[in-house]
Design a protein around this motif. Structure first.
Motif, mmCIF file in Angstrom:
data_model
loop_
_atom_site.group_PDB
_atom_site.id
_atom_site.type_symbol
_atom_site.label_atom_id
_atom_site.label_comp_id
_atom_site.label_asym_id
_atom_site.label_seq_id
_atom_site.Cartn_x
_atom_site.Cartn_y
_atom_site.Cartn_z
ATOM 1 N N ALA A 198 -11.454 -33.452 -32.340
ATOM 2 C CA ALA A 198 -10.686 -33.963 -33.490
ATOM 3 C C ALA A 198 -9.565 -34.869 -33.015
ATOM 4 O O ALA A 198 -9.311 -35.929 -33.602
ATOM 5 N N LEU A 223 -10.285 -38.455 -32.343
ATOM 6 C CA LEU A 223 -10.360 -39.377 -33.482
ATOM 7 C C LEU A 223 -9.119 -40.247 -33.569
ATOM 8 O O LEU A 223 -9.161 -41.366 -34.068
ATOM 9 N N PHE A 230 -21.998 -36.273 -34.536
ATOM 10 C CA PHE A 230 -20.558 -36.400 -34.691
ATOM 11 C C PHE A 230 -20.099 -37.764 -34.176
ATOM 12 O O PHE A 230 -19.313 -38.473 -34.816
ATOM 13 N N LYS A 273 -21.062 -40.544 -36.567
ATOM 14 C CA LYS A 273 -20.197 -40.572 -37.742
ATOM 15 C C LYS A 273 -18.827 -41.129 -37.374
ATOM 16 O O LYS A 273 -18.173 -41.790 -38.167
ATOM 17 N N LEU A 274 -18.410 -40.817 -36.152
ATOM 18 C CA LEU A 274 -17.110 -41.263 -35.687
ATOM 19 C C LEU A 274 -17.043 -42.785 -35.698
ATOM 20 O O LEU A 274 -16.071 -43.384 -36.174
ATOM 21 N N ALA A 334 -16.898 -44.037 -39.158
ATOM 22 C CA ALA A 334 -15.584 -43.774 -39.743
ATOM 23 C C ALA A 334 -14.557 -44.766 -39.243
ATOM 24 O O ALA A 334 -13.762 -45.317 -40.001
ATOM 25 N N VAL A 371 -12.334 -47.468 -41.264
ATOM 26 C CA VAL A 371 -10.876 -47.482 -41.180
ATOM 27 C C VAL A 371 -10.368 -48.870 -40.824
ATOM 28 O O VAL A 371 -9.431 -49.398 -41.423
#
Lengths: 165, 545
Positions: B39, B42, B61, B64-65, B68, B72
């Motif tokens: 986490a 990120l 994961f 998706k990171l 994401a 952003v």
């Protein structure tokens, strides 16, 4: 405004604990937390969160309940590795079965009732804290809690009767 | 077992033990650390290289990171959205960084000025009837009532700070009813827009606030440079009020700075621990009571009533005999003999037409006239629909567990019952301390609580009751200034809360004009098992206001 690392450091462990108690399964917990943190990080970047404790708690609770509903109910090896060692293998197996039955019943509850039930009974949050976390009134918490208990009581009894028969 | 949760005791042992194990089972520290490290990654600027050197626990994961982060980045350069450059969170942050916010209505006829200190968690309000000083951190609310000449310390009902909604709640509560500071309004929707006035650009945020069925619209104009509000508009059903926002360096430090005379002594109304326990039970049992259908009748057998409740929804019907030539069924004489025989009542229910008196759909209470016309009686407000005392106080659980909160207009005394109370009971004596000219629902309320029934009310006396003009009086005998009720034959709801099945209404005034008073007894047959269809609580198209 806290940094992202502050958010993770301060609220991550309790978020993990919430998911762990709902799921009781390490791999599922990790998966849910990863998804939840991805979503949380998006919110962090948009600056839309004021109360990180409540936000993460709500997010993780609902994600965990989603996962709980989808997964196959089973006890896996890695769960047994986290045995607290206070009970013998037979007692431990019986206890885990009871826990699994509770979780299976929680998975059957409507979403809000399940969330309220978990936050109250698993996390020991007060009515006010649950209301803040789920953005509902304390009266709605009381009503949901009552209904969830009733349903759970019936489901567990039903489940026990099925086993006997 | 949760030490402070008596209800968990009511769960089957197997469930309670299972819950205890779930709470106490430790998680794997390795697993926790793995998740937290992933986490934290990120937040790193070089996430992809970290992902390579220290793979994330799940391949999906990492995928998706990347997605994401792309989102952003695109958001940050404004490629995916056309929203204003200032987001609401920036405004919140800016307001939290200033020492004080002062809100002043532009309409000089409105006496309501408030000061907020987000960092100190202090709210000060000066209004027509006096002032309020709320110290959230200390859990204290000091209320100065200019009209009554009183200064009281009372509990802060619910901590809302630092929720931004508090600002809205204060403004809206003050505009609607002075002194009501935290009123439970929630933001249910928001949008932002850029406006240009005389060549200058401003950002406006429009918020929808909701409390049960009450919706308020709030518009906040923000200076894009300072990211601070310059004014706020509150639009209710009937009017819009504008508040100018200023940012003084200093604000009120106590209630005296808000105009309370320094020689006025503060009366402490913070409840004792014993009173807190009792109030907690009264305030929660009503909500945890459970859903039910209840047949209500008096000793003459008619008229009958049917009450149904499902959470915050409830309905009250009058039962009218389908056989008009036989207003009193032959065997209602059996009533006293068959108290508790629920099936007997279920069977007889088909002999009656149901005429709704009140229906609450969870947000609004609708009253029905004798002719069957529907009238919107009361929208939700205050803590909940239970705030509508005149429409909920005929629910049987309200008799045993009337929700009650401490305020400055009443004193609360809890102690052993006096001689006229039932043996072994405690008396909670609530008395008005404000002049008779102040309109109150009642002047004195005496509740006799039975410790053996977990402090359920077994006797209830109301003196100086003023809500006498209740249209559609559900029982037909509630229009009394002084009311005394005694409760008996208690049972327990499935949630473990006691309730009476027999209610004795003492000295009920006669409506035949003779002025004679007499006693009435009503009997309640509760069914917690039969499912109540949702349609029972629907009222259809728009009602007449």
């Amino acid at each position: 405004m806290p940094s992202w690392n502050d958010v993770v450091r301060e609220h991550g462990p309790s978020a993990y604990r919430t998911a762990w108690r709902i799921l009781g399964h390490a791999h599922d917990t990790e998966d849910v937390l990863q998804d939840a943190f991805l979503e949380a990080h998006r919110s962090f970047c948009s600056g839309s969160v004021r109360n990180w404790r409540a936000f993460l708690n709500q997010l993780v609770t609902y994600r965990s309940l989603d996962r709980l509903r989808r997964r196959k109910q089973s006890i896996e090896l890695d769960d047994l590795l986290t045995c607290d060692g206070r009970a013998g293998p037979y007692d431990e197996a019986v206890a885990r079965e009871a826990e699994a039955r509770i979780r299976a019943c929680v998975a059957e509850l409507p979403e809000r009732q399940a969330a309220v039930f978990c936050l109250f009974h698993f996390e020991a949050l007060s009515h006010d804290d649950i209301a803040e976390t789920l953005n509902i009134t304390t009266n709605a918490v009381a009503v949901a809690l009552y209904k969830s208990r009733e349903v759970l009581r019936g489901l567990v009894l039903e489940s026990a009767q099925e086993e006997k028969s | 077992m949760k030490p402070d949760d008596p209800v968990e005791h009511s769960l089957p042992t197997e469930i309670a033990a299972g819950l205890e194990r779930i709470r106490s089972r430790p998680a794997s520290e390795d697993s926790v650390q793995k998740v937290l490290l992933a986490a934290q990654a990120l937040g790193s600027e070089d996430v992809s290289s970290r992902s390579t050197s220290k793979p994330a626990p799940r391949r999906v994961f990492a995928g998706k990171l990347v997605i994401a982060l792309t989102v952003v980045v695109l958001l940050s350069v404004g490629l995916l959205t056309s929203r204003s450059p200032v987001v609401w969170a920036d405004v919140v942050q800016s307001m939290e960084d200033v020492p004080w916010l002062k809100l002043t209505p532009t309409d000089s006829t409105i006496e309501f000025t408030s000061w907020l200190s987000p960092s100190r968690r202090i709210v000060g309000v000066r209004h027509r009837d006096g002032a309020d000083f709320v110290d959230q951190a200390a859990g204290e609310h000091v209320e100065f009532n200019k009209v009554n000449g009183t200064l009281c310390r009372i509990p802060v009902d619910r901590p809302h700070w630092p929720a931004l909604e508090t600002i809205h709640e204060i403004i809206t509560a003050g505009a609607v009813e002075s002194g009501s500071i935290f009123s439970g309004f929630k933001v249910v929707d928001q949008e932002s827009r850029t406006v240009e006035v005389s060549g200058r650009k401003w950002i406006e945020f429009v918020l929808q606030l909701r409390q049960a069925a009450t919706i308020l619209k709030m518009t906040v104009r923000v200076d894009p440079e300072s990211q601070l509000p310059v004014w706020l508009d509150i639009q209710g059903d009937e009017r819009t009020t504008r508040f100018e926002v200023s940012y003084p360096d200093d604000g009120p430090r106590d209630i005296y700075a808000l105009g309370a005379p320094r020689d006025l002594k503060i009366t402490d109304r913070l409840p004792s621990k014993d009173l807190q326990v009792v109030l907690e039970k009264l305030n929660t049992a009503f909500w945890e009571f459970g859903d039910y259908a209840a047949i209500v009748c008096n000793e003459r057998g008619v008229p009958w009533r049917l009450i149904r409740r499902d959470g915050e929804r409830w309905r009250f019907d009058r039962c009218v005999s389908t056989d008009r030539t036989q207003p009193v069924p032959e065997d209602t004489a059996r009533l006293l003999e068959v108290t508790g025989d629920d099936q007997w009542w279920k069977d007889r229910l088909s002999e009656f037409d149901l005429q709704p008196v009140f229906v609450c759909d969870g947000e609004t209470v609708y009253r029905f006239t004798d002719k069957g016309e529907r009238v919107r009686h009361r929208r939700g407000g205050g803590d909940s629909i239970s705030g509508m005392i005149e429409t909920t106080h005929f629910l049987i659980e309200w008799f045993a567990w009337p929700p009650h909160k401490v305020n400055s207009e009443f004193t609360h005394r809890l102690g052993p019952a006096d001689d006229d109370g039932p043996d072994g009971t405690l008396l909670l004596d609530v008395q008005a301390v404000v002049p008779p000219s102040r309109s109150l629902r009642f002047r004195q309320c005496k509740l006799w609580l039975d410790p053996d029934l977990d402090y359920a009310v077994v006797r209830h006396e109301m003196l100086g009751y003023t809500d006498l003009k209740l249209p559609g009086d559900p029982y037909g005998h509630l229009d009394q200034t002084n009311q005394l009720r005694e409760f008996s034959e208690f049972r327990k709801s499935p949630a473990g809360h006691s309730y009476p099945t027999v209610v004795h209404w003492k000295n009920v005034s006669n409506k035949d004009g003779t002025g004679k008073a007499h006693d009435i007894t009503t009997y309640y047959h509760l069914d917690f098992e039969t499912a109540i269809p949702d349609s029972v609580f629907r009222v259809g198209a728009q009602p007449t206001d």
